[in-house]
Motif scaffolding. Structure first.
Motif: not given
Length: 210
Positions: A2-4, A204-206
């Protein structure tokens, strides 16, 4: 994944991360244009931004593109303006503390700051912070937004400006009912001197392979 949100302290030995909290970034959201709704991607622009002001008990002034249906609630006599969403209050869209993201520019040798309409702010919508998305802002739990604001005022120079007047009025129409949304203040403003640098990094796309 998740964004942090990470807050760094600058020391003689370099930057030290003090906290790492979950936050939100933008996604596809409904917008109103020419009376019709459509989906628009509300991004969280990357790059260097600045916190120049800290707003306590902020109010949210919904843009004209916000659909009326998102700004009303059921009242005793039908659909009425949702004043709690505007604030001030812990259930408002900006929660209890907001820090606008400003973009720096230079004109005739003078640095000026433009509001990007993106904020780091508190929120009572806890589910969105845990696994949802925003309209581009970086939401924090209200108690963490208060901790952040208190920390900044305790460790950074500021000027106290007090309540910032606003004269926001918008007539809402939904399912045969009309009501008026009002706000008379943007919140209690502290100017941070100098402005604090904020870097919004590209994510980043995981991908998961079967």
């Amino acid at each position: 994944n998740r964004p942090t949100f990470v807050l760094f302290a600058t020391t003689a030995r370099g930057e030290i991360p003090l906290v790492r909290w979950g936050t939100t970034i933008g996604s596809w959201k409904a917008e109103k244009e020419d009376g019709e709704e459509h989906l628009a991607y509300k991004e969280s622009p990357v790059g260097r931004r600045y916190w120049r002001e800290l707003l306590v008990a902020p109010t949210w002034l919904p843009p004209e593109t916000t659909p009326d249906r998102e700004l009303v609630r059921r009242g005793g006599r039908g659909w009425v303006a949702d004043a709690e969403a505007v604030g001030p209050g812990y259930r408002s869209a900006y929660g209890l503390v907001a820090l606008p993201h400003l973009r720096a520019g230079e004109s005739h040798g003078v640095v000026d700051y433009a509001d990007t309409e993106i904020r780091t702010h508190g929120s009572g919508n806890y589910r969105s912070i845990l696994r949802g998305a925003s309209h581009g802002c970086h939401r924090l739990f209200n108690h963490l937004a208060i901790r952040l604001g208190s920390f900044l005022l305790a460790h950074h120079e500021f000027k106290r400006h007090g309540l910032v007047a606003a004269h926001y009025r918008r007539v809402l129409r939904w399912r045969g009912h009309a009501s008026t949304l009002r706000a008379d203040s943007r919140g209690y403003r502290y100017e941070l001197v100098p402005p604090i640098e904020v870097d919004v990094l590209r994510g980043r796309t995981l991908r998961v392979r079967d």
